[in-house]
Design a protein around this motif. Sequence first.
Motif, short mmCIF file in Angstrom:
data_model
loop_
_atom_site.label_atom_id
_atom_site.label_comp_id
_atom_site.label_asym_id
_atom_site.label_seq_id
_atom_site.Cartn_x
_atom_site.Cartn_y
_atom_site.Cartn_z
N PHE A 162 -76.90 -8.75 -0.52
CA PHE A 162 -75.55 -8.78 0.03
C PHE A 162 -75.13 -7.38 0.45
N THR A 163 -74.30 -7.33 1.49
CA THR A 163 -73.75 -6.05 1.96
C THR A 163 -72.26 -6.20 2.22
N ILE A 164 -71.47 -5.35 1.59
CA ILE A 164 -70.04 -5.32 1.84
C ILE A 164 -69.74 -4.20 2.83
N SER A 165 -68.84 -4.48 3.75
CA SER A 165 -68.45 -3.46 4.73
C SER A 165 -67.00 -3.72 5.15
N ARG A 166 -66.43 -2.77 5.89
CA ARG A 166 -65.06 -2.94 6.34
C ARG A 166 -64.90 -2.30 7.71
N ASP A 167 -64.01 -2.89 8.47
CA ASP A 167 -63.61 -2.34 9.76
C ASP A 167 -62.09 -2.27 9.75
N ASP A 168 -61.55 -1.11 9.43
CA ASP A 168 -60.11 -0.99 9.28
C ASP A 168 -59.38 -1.03 10.61
N ALA A 169 -60.07 -0.92 11.70
CA ALA A 169 -59.43 -1.02 13.01
C ALA A 169 -59.05 -2.47 13.32
N LYS A 170 -59.76 -3.43 12.73
CA LYS A 170 -59.49 -4.83 13.07
C LYS A 170 -58.25 -5.42 12.41
N PRO A 171 -57.97 -5.27 11.14
CA PRO A 171 -58.80 -4.86 10.02
C PRO A 171 -59.49 -6.07 9.37
N THR A 172 -60.69 -5.88 8.89
CA THR A 172 -61.46 -6.96 8.27
C THR A 172 -62.42 -6.36 7.25
N VAL A 173 -62.61 -7.08 6.17
CA VAL A 173 -63.65 -6.77 5.21
C VAL A 173 -64.70 -7.88 5.29
N PHE A 174 -65.96 -7.49 5.29
CA PHE A 174 -67.06 -8.44 5.45
C PHE A 174 -67.94 -8.48 4.19
N LEU A 175 -68.58 -9.62 4.02
CA LEU A 175 -69.64 -9.75 3.04
C LEU A 175 -70.80 -10.45 3.73
N GLN A 176 -71.82 -9.68 4.07
CA GLN A 176 -73.03 -10.23 4.66
C GLN A 176 -73.94 -10.67 3.53
N MET A 177 -74.30 -11.94 3.56
CA MET A 177 -75.11 -12.51 2.48
C MET A 177 -76.44 -12.98 3.06
N ASN A 178 -77.51 -12.35 2.66
CA ASN A 178 -78.86 -12.69 3.11
C ASN A 178 -79.69 -13.22 1.94
N SER A 179 -80.80 -13.83 2.26
CA SER A 179 -81.72 -14.36 1.24
C SER A 179 -80.96 -15.18 0.21
N LEU A 180 -80.13 -16.07 0.69
CA LEU A 180 -79.28 -16.84 -0.20
C LEU A 180 -80.10 -17.72 -1.14
N LYS A 181 -79.55 -17.90 -2.34
CA LYS A 181 -80.18 -18.72 -3.37
C LYS A 181 -79.21 -19.83 -3.78
N PRO A 182 -79.70 -20.94 -4.30
CA PRO A 182 -78.79 -21.99 -4.77
C PRO A 182 -77.78 -21.47 -5.79
N GLU A 183 -78.16 -20.51 -6.60
CA GLU A 183 -77.24 -19.96 -7.60
C GLU A 183 -76.13 -19.11 -6.99
N ASP A 184 -76.16 -18.87 -5.68
CA ASP A 184 -75.06 -18.19 -4.99
C ASP A 184 -73.94 -19.16 -4.64
N THR A 185 -74.16 -20.44 -4.86
CA THR A 185 -73.13 -21.45 -4.57
C THR A 185 -71.89 -21.20 -5.41
N ALA A 186 -70.75 -21.05 -4.73
CA ALA A 186 -69.49 -20.74 -5.41
C ALA A 186 -68.38 -20.68 -4.37
N VAL A 187 -67.16 -20.60 -4.86
CA VAL A 187 -66.03 -20.21 -4.01
C VAL A 187 -65.96 -18.70 -4.03
N TYR A 188 -65.91 -18.10 -2.87
CA TYR A 188 -65.88 -16.64 -2.74
C TYR A 188 -64.46 -16.18 -2.40
#
Length: 121
Positions: free
Chosen positions: A68-94
């Motif tokens: 996972f990678t967290i990033s932000r773009d304050d010009a938009k503004p938006t915070v992102f969470l890029q989630m790669n190589s997902l696993k079934p145990e990542d299932t949740a409300v975020y």
Amino acid sequence: QVQLVESGGGLAQAGGSLRLSCVPSGRTFESDAMGWFRQASGKEREWVAGISWRGGTTYYAPSVWGRFTISRDDAKPTVFLQMNSLKPEDTAVYFCAGGSAAEEPRSYTYWGLGTQVTVSS
């Protein structure tokens, strides 16, 4: 008072990717550290990642480190969470949260309502 709105959740296959976004309404969060949490059914809320107020420092839970990678773009503004190589145990409300980057949920002062992520095997 800042309200946060998450988006980007959905259904993914194991090994796949999703990108979550978090947008504020009301005042901007550009001077705040931000974090992402998740809560699986029947479990406690778990800290996933945090980012400093200028984005220069990021923090990750061991369970998502390197995927996972967290990033932000304050010009938009938006915070992102890029989630790669997902696993079934990542299932949740975020949840996106603001005012801190720490693991302790009580250090955060405002939250979103969450977006569901479901990973199938």
